[in-house]
Write an enzyme that holds these catalytic residues in place. Structure first.
Site, short mmCIF file in Angstrom:
data_model
loop_
_atom_site.label_atom_id
_atom_site.label_comp_id
_atom_site.label_asym_id
_atom_site.label_seq_id
_atom_site.Cartn_x
_atom_site.Cartn_y
_atom_site.Cartn_z
N LYS A 107 0.86 -1.19 0.00
CA LYS A 107 0.00 0.00 0.00
C LYS A 107 0.89 1.23 0.00
O LYS A 107 1.62 1.50 0.96
CB LYS A 107 -0.92 0.04 1.22
CG LYS A 107 -1.69 1.35 1.30
CD LYS A 107 -2.54 1.49 2.57
CE LYS A 107 -3.05 2.92 2.70
NZ LYS A 107 -3.81 3.13 3.95
N THR A 217 -8.95 3.43 11.97
CA THR A 217 -9.39 4.18 13.16
C THR A 217 -10.86 3.94 13.50
O THR A 217 -11.21 3.84 14.68
CB THR A 217 -9.15 5.68 12.94
OG1 THR A 217 -7.80 5.88 12.52
CG2 THR A 217 -9.38 6.46 14.22
#
Lengths: 264, 67, 264, 67, 264, 264, 67, 67
Positions: A107, A217
């Site tokens: 990524k 998150t």
């Protein structure tokens, strides 16, 4: 029923099939046990990790992330979080590949500043070119700029991952219109990465037609991360199904659900 | 003795110390890690053959939680 | 894990427990077979039906809704759709009770006009009083007026069901703020009834803290109703889980998911 | 003969016809239905004992698909 | 130019013409001087006041609101703020009429509870009937329920004033869809009363086609109330003009503003 | 009053002061007469024009835009609309400078494709560098990417103009959050360019703290362009005033505008 | 002496005191105000002719800032 | 005679024709315009001194309505 065949259509990234369209990070958890339970509850098959210096004199008995999230069970997706230049991002990817015995799915994220963590698209383009040339399979984090997204695809990235909102903000999909523009032109998987705050945000991303959602998150900072991980699994599946089912048209006025004739 | 920078910190090693020797000091048995020497990856198979020189910059990294 | 105990908490309406928090209607489907498959896919346990005059000389071989959606398997919730006065609504409920051998759970709706199908709250209050006095268990469709919702609860309705948007409009929850005000004061189940258009609308309703969602058109008018029914099941569960998990706080700025130290 | 209104339509029945007789003309065997006579419910158990009078208003209803 | 004729069309309430479509309250100001300057800056011609008990032994030298906002210059609109029953509201209106020498234009509001100050529509309907029968010209504050709004018009109210959001919340127009439904059926002026927080909220209300906007807190609680009063004057005029001008259609895609041919 | 001093603060672009913060284009009007009247109604002082090839054998009696919108009265802002490369944009600016006798204020826009007209930020950065080095004063159209906006400022552009939505779409400010991020870092004027559809869109842009708004289609494609031009003038002033006045805080609950004590 | 309630507070007045007398004690010269006696309006013109009785409830109100 | 491209179209001019001659054929008296020759601006003051050559590419532009 033809829809069943569609439903079973898996997410394909770099030639590999995945049942789950929810990708999750491993940051911000209380401990590795919570990490493990949350990721299991999420049903994710692709899991992001960060690459960091070994603390010198770190106690060896400390448990290790990859013991808990094993590369045998999960597709590990090393990220370049914290990199602010193409050069640092490329170095980090090469270290990750060595670390994972040649595993070349990464990524890529190159950020602009610590306050917004907004992607630096110019550096991101440069890093993507280098990494693709070096044989990496690049899933790239970018802004919701449809031209940049297309250019990243043309460079050869295997997935393009526009932000919904700033990393860790939980503000949801701030600009669905741009995401839609990106989807219209895309021939590789488009995943919303960053910005999801609660389940409906993930559902909305999938209803737009995205191929998947990546988050960290929203799960790790929930009051009950394990439960939120499960909620997100349902949310992504729900949004995917709704997208495939084809929503009803919106109407400005009402339309009775019960027949009008035969009333007493 | 030679001095190198390991993960940004100054560190002393014996002449002729190899990457493998360096790694040996870091409790990394059975763990996944990667080594960069002066900004170039050193593949695991070469750890025993690559020797440290004065002022080398070495990075040893592992995977940790991240999003 | 305490959350598991919460998760298993069922929806309780009129003293009866339900695992599913999705209630569905039976209108607007192509045929009874589609109705059956969609309702099965939705996982709903409470299903609304309308009460209408028997067509004189109707062919007796025509299949019957209650053969397909049997009162043994489902809690049948007869509605008063199409009633524009308290009197008609009360008559319709009494016919429904007779029709269902004394089953006294009803969905009360008294509408104002055919264009908006907006609830007539004054007539609704009057009908609710009569029905409660007559021993009915009333689940009442109303506007998102928090005072009216509270008054309906005080009258003795077993559930209050504010609209998200006009019936059949698919516009979603137009005024989440009012739904929140209703929830703050409620001691009976609050379900959003009408307005849901796609999965994320249902998820949002549940994330607000609603106890359930009732819908018909969003499923029946989807391109693939059976698949949308399944999407809605996931959406309601997802929103419920997210509500129980407790979402992360929204932030105006970014917050890194990966640690900042140890960068190469 | 007497004339009543059945579900809003005019209909003729024999003197002394009961609700049960009326229902018998409507293919409702084994189906769930309810009967209202002049705006009052007639419980099933009474269908045989309640007889139609001239100008009665009768509603016979069933459950159908609705939201 | 025909549009000029439209532009000059004044707001007509109870047969009297007003150039300004902004109505303002007189509460929450630091002092009467600020009140005076803000109201002048707003250009308002109709100004609301409250009716309260004279403090016994109040010092007579204290300046009086009506000395500053004189009934000669402004149309005084006494309100029934703080009334929770039809009876109290009616008494307050009668006291106001006596106070203002028979002036019979009043703002009726009957509230439900102190937390939300949401209008109690049932009591409001009752009070409106009594007041209209008693010869009052009633401008009525109500919810955004389109049926109640229509009923208040049918009762004979001279203007219907649905809320945008709770009084003093500054949340803007929470449900433009309902305001639009109210406007479609209206034959008396419809003014948004309560909820406006900043200039664009007022502009949006007027763009929806409202005949005017009534506000207090948005001006009085701004950091610089006098300047905000002026901003609101511009905002209401701007929204009115935009409504009359007829906005461009929205497009999902772009449309060049400069010609495509003749490029070098 | 300190606020008065603020109010008079003009917009300063490239060292020149402007009273009006509304900039308008001259495209898409029926004829030059409508163009003239709309621009007068808008109060704009900076007016954009396109540069195009003279039609060979064009009839010389045809009226000329610059006869109607004279450089003596208005600050002419030639744009690079229709340019898809940095090179074409630079050539167009040089032609414009020659055309306008050395006038060096230009609007730079480099687009990516004709469907979205989304700015190509990479080419835009390149063109901006060349033009600034060549002595141009560059007002630059860009995306709402806060990093690119900052880089364009660092390059030396005299104003940065992020889009609200695609050119000619009339979708309003799609991502106010990004505009806010851009404003926080800016030391040159930030103007929203493109996307405004109606007056409230312009008001919202100014309430965010933007220094101005540039539009064309919202005025030219309105049913009554001259009236909409006037509405936009009011909208921009209104939003500016509201921004300077400082809006009230939003509250989840109500807050009475009339005092609670002294009720009868 | 008689006792009445004025704006919710107990207050003593002489027998035969009129509304006008009551108002005279309240610094209302030249101000706009209205009087309600036992929930009925007392028009200004009648203030001199209307006399207070034991336990009367009187409200005297003015206009103040409100939204 | 020579042939040039004017605003993308082929056009013939006499040998020794200047930019000014070219402009003279285009009804531009009193109008604002600009000339580019082979991708370089030709300032107005030089229009009389700059002569066309075979295959020159000339652009003559004006300001028109645009956003």
């Amino acid at each position: 029923m033809q829809s069943e065949s569609i439903i079973s259509a898996p997410l394909v990234v770099a030639g590999k099939e995945y049942k789950s369209r929810l990708l999750v990070g491993t940051g911000k958890y209380q401990d590795l046990d919570e990490t493990k339970r949350a990721i299991e509850a999420s049903g994710a098959e692709i899991v992001t990790v960060a690459v960091r210096r070994t603390n010198i004199g770190q106690s060896s008995d400390e448990p290790n992330l990859l013991d808990v999230i094993s590369p045998e069970r999960y597709t590990i997706l090393p990220n370049t979080a914290g990199c602010y230049t193409a050069d640092d991002a490329v170095r980090t990817c090469r270290l990750a590949r060595e670390l994972l015995d040649g595993h070349d799915l990464v990524k890529l994220e190159v950020l602009g500043d610590q306050k917004t963590l907004y992607p630096n698209v110019v550096e991101t383009l440069a890093a993507a070119k280098t990494l693709v040339a070096d044989g990496f399979k690049v899933m790239v984090y970018t802004s919701d700029d449809p031209l940049i997204a297309k250019e990243l695809e043309d460079i050869g990235c295997v997935a393009v991952m526009p932000l919904g909102a700033p990393i860790g903000s939980g503000l949801g999909i701030r600009n669905p219109h741009n995401i839609r523009l990106i989807l219209e032109n895309a021939t590789v998987p488009i995943l919303v990465d960053a910005g999801v705050g609660t389940a409906s945000d993930a559902t909305i991303a999938m209803e737009l037609g995205c191929d998947g959602v990546l988050m960290n998150t929203a799960i790790a900072a929930a009051k009950d991360p394990v439960r939120m991980a499960y909620a997100m699994k349902l949310a992504v599946d729900s949004g995917r199904e709704a997208y495939l089912a084809g929503r009803m048209p919106r109407k400005l006025y009402a339309s009775a659900s019960s027949p009008l004739d035969g009333l007493i | 003795m030679i001095t190198i920078r390991l993960n940004g910190e100054s560190k002393a090693f014996a002449e002729q110390a190899s990457i493998q020797d360096l790694v040996g000091t870091m409790d990394l048995e059975g763990k996944r890690f990667a080594v960069e020497l002066n900004r170039e990856i050193v593949p695991k198979v070469q750890h025993a053959q690559v020797f440290l020189k004065q002022d080398d910059e070495v990075e040893v990294v592992q995977a940790i939680g991240g999003g």
